[in-house]
Design an enzyme around this catalytic site. Structure first.
Site, PDB file in Angstrom:
ATOM      1  N   GLU A 112       0.826  -1.214   0.000  1.00 42.51           N
ATOM      2  CA  GLU A 112       0.000   0.000   0.000  1.00 42.51           C
ATOM      3  C   GLU A 112       0.858   1.260   0.000  1.00 42.51           C
ATOM      4  OE1 GLU A 112      -3.074  -0.006  -0.536  1.00 42.51           O
ATOM      5  OE2 GLU A 112      -3.820  -1.975   0.023  1.00 42.51           O
ATOM      6  N   ASP A 253      -4.537  -9.648  -8.482  1.00 45.84           N
ATOM      7  CA  ASP A 253      -4.921  -8.749  -9.572  1.00 45.84           C
ATOM      8  C   ASP A 253      -3.804  -7.856 -10.103  1.00 45.84           C
ATOM      9  OD1 ASP A 253      -4.924  -7.505  -7.116  1.00 45.84           O
ATOM     10  OD2 ASP A 253      -6.818  -6.448  -7.376  1.00 45.84           O
ATOM     11  N   GLU A 346     -18.154  -7.132  -2.783  1.00 49.17           N
ATOM     12  CA  GLU A 346     -16.798  -7.659  -2.821  1.00 49.17           C
ATOM     13  C   GLU A 346     -16.764  -9.044  -3.460  1.00 49.17           C
ATOM     14  OE1 GLU A 346     -13.754  -5.442  -0.698  1.00 49.17           O
ATOM     15  OE2 GLU A 346     -14.848  -5.204  -2.571  1.00 49.17           O
ATOM     16  N   GLU A 367     -12.611   0.019  -9.920  1.00 49.91           N
ATOM     17  CA  GLU A 367     -12.199  -0.825 -11.047  1.00 49.91           C
ATOM     18  C   GLU A 367     -13.175  -0.826 -12.214  1.00 49.91           C
ATOM     19  OE1 GLU A 367      -9.626  -1.731  -7.767  1.00 49.91           O
ATOM     20  OE2 GLU A 367     -11.827  -1.667  -7.862  1.00 49.91           O
TER      21      GLU A 367
END
Length: 555
Positions: A112, A253, A346, A367
């Site tokens: 992150e 991802d 989710e 996304e």
């Protein structure tokens, strides 16, 4: 499986969406609405949460989440410029230089911190010229925001000091990796560094960052299964797969995303070949009716027939590779889920057609909007504009509070959670805005979309073709080329000067060590390299001697 019901719903959705054509005035009006959303959230953060990392929109206060360095402000900085606000960009850029310190005793996520902090600072640094900031000589190869990004990235380097080169998931910014730190991390946590770290290396000339990112990528590549898939979590010390579910969603991802975007940003054939090999396995084992399921990485048997909201980046990635037909079909599947709930849960059970228990939330993820932006750029189909408008209105209706926008705790009854993640400002609203602004400079639009940079203004920068990192921070490939070129030319000149001043005696055929081949033929797999400073030959009168003498016709 309720396939007929979903197909019918999808056809209705697409037919209705396709019936409207957006005018320039329509798109301008939507952009104004998005700006209003951004400033409602941004001002709420400044008024109620700064200097904490994030806003808590239900209680109107702040909290630290990812490291205690005003994360929302760093993450939102380049969005300010995307919206055209140079004044606030300059103010915040100066504020961050004066207030942010990475020498703090805090445990931070390596992943992150890289995508949000390092990526955010790099992007802001590259956009500083367009923002009207006072630039150092040689920008973009130097600058205060670049030094901040380098400082933050150096705090992450101890995490890569493992026997495999794959990084730990967490590092203490002051003390390094804790002796009790778990060696288990997700696949994305290993493979999502090449964009930021290669950018740092090529801007600063320090190869350390790119080297560690590449080593981690190659080790991860070598752990794939016999059928070409990778799992979800791996032990970075032993290289053992701890979670063996293979898919394109959470935990994996951005690894695939960075192989593609890294190949484009760096013009790197190796990264593209890695992705193409993975993609063949993904299409063979995980794709079913344009959905992508989770399978066992060694056997290819289905382990979780679910769609995850994080997977919605995939159509956009496919469009970057030119796979438009597949991208459109997959996007339509994902958008049918949005229409069902007004957001993306989710986890969504494909056979049952509803959200998965305890995975019903929607934290305002970007996304789907990201893929819509790419697909609209690729096709010009106004269907994607309608989908973007639907998403905007859903967020406004469901998530808006008097103090910002709140994550959706349950998409079924629209309960809210007391959190506004920084990516809402960094990604979700940015992608929505760019979807409705096809002439934006980030798309290469505008009559004066380029600017000068580098030593003596010799480089053309900001001419479009930006690559977005996984936090939607745009990186300019031209800046990397510019700084790498200057560094390479300086090194070549240095080598020539040193070689001229201390040239070795002329060699003879007999001076070579016994057994060394004198053949000019290339060995298998080798490529011929250009000679140093292979410039066109100039007239003698125009030449400069290596040591600085000037030759003229009268010499």
């Amino acid at each position: 499986m309720r396939a007929p019901v979903r197909v019918a719903l999808l056809l209705c959705v697409v037919s209705a969406a396709a019936s409207r054509q957006f005018t320039e005035d329509d798109m301008h009006d939507v952009r104004q609405r998005i700006k209003g959303m951004f400033y409602h959230a941004y001002n709420s953060y400044l008024d109620n949460a700064y200097p904490y990392d994030e806003l808590r929109p239900l209680t109107c206060d702040g909290q630290d989440t990812w490291g205690s360095f005003s994360l929302t402000l760093i993450d939102a900085l380049d969005t300010l410029l995307v919206l055209g606000n140079q004044t606030e960009f300059q103010r915040v850029a100066s504020l961050l230089q004066d207030t942010i310190n990475f020498d703090i005793d805090v445990n931070a996520s390596v992943f992150e911190t890289n995508i949000r902090v390092v990526g955010g600072l790099l992007s802001a640094h590259m956009l500083s010229g367009r923002a009207g900031m006072q630039l150092e000589p040689g920008w973009p190869c130097s600058g205060p925001l670049l030094r901040m990004a380098e400082d933050a990235a150096r705090k992450l380097l101890p995490a890569f000091q493992t026997p495999t080169g794959m990084p730990y998931g967490t590092v203490n910014l002051l003390r390094g990796v804790s002796p009790t730190e778990t060696p288990v991390t997700c696949t994305a946590g290993v493979g999502t560094f090449i964009l930021e770290f290669a950018t740092l290396s090529r801007l600063t000339g320090d190869a350390t960052f790119e080297d560690v990112a590449r080593r981690a990528l190659r080790v991860l590549w070598n752990t794939r299964s016999d059928i070409g898939l990778v799992g979800n979590h791996i032990d970075v010390l032993s290289r053992k797969w701890v979670a063996q579910d293979a898919g394109i969603g959470a935990g994996v991802d951005s690894y695939f995303e960075y192989l593609v975007k890294g190949a484009i940003l760096l013009q790197d054939e190796e990264l593209l070949q890695m992705f193409e090999a993975y993609d063949r396995a993904i299409q063979n084992y995980t794709r079913f009716d344009d959905w992508y399921l989770w399978v066992q990485m060694h056997k290819g048997t289905v382990s979780m027939p679910v769609f995850q909201s994080l997977e919605a980046f995939w159509p956009g990635l496919q469009s970057l590779l030119g796979n438009l037909d597949a991208a459109v079909r997959t996007f339509q599947n994902y958008y049918s889920v949005w229409r069902q709930f007004g957001s993306l849960p989710e986890f969504y059970s494909i056979p049952q057609g509803h959200s998965v228990d305890k995975r019903e939330g929607y934290p305002l993820r970007p996304e789907l909007m990201e893929s819509a932006m790419y697909l609209f750029r690729a096709t010009g189909d106004h269907t994607y504009l309608q989908l973007g408008l639907d998403a905007l209105e859903s967020i406004e209706k469901i998530a808006k509070t008097p103090c910002g926008y709140a994550s959706v705790k349950d998409v079924r009854d629209h309960q809210l959670d007391n959190r506004m993640e920084s990516f809402f400002l960094a990604e979700t609203l940015k992608y929505l805005y760019l979807l409705f602004d096809p002439a934006h400079f980030l798309h290469g639009g505008g009559a004066e979309s380029w600017e000068e940079g580098g030593e003596d203004g010799e480089c053309v920068l900001s001419a479009g073709g930006y690559i977005f990192n996984t936090e939607a921070h745009p990186l300019d490939p031209a800046a990397l080329h510019c700084c790498s070129r200057h560094a390479r030319e300086r090194q070549e000149l240095r080598d020539i000067l040193l070689g001229e001043r201390s040239a070795p005696p002329a060699s003879h055929a007999d001076d070579h060590p016994p057994g060394r081949s004198q053949s000019i033929a290339l060995k298998p797999g080798k490529r011929k390299t250009a000679p140093t400073l292979s410039c066109p030959v100039q007239p003698f009168s125009a030449r400069l001697a290596v040591l600085g003498q000037v030759f003229t016709d009268n010499t």
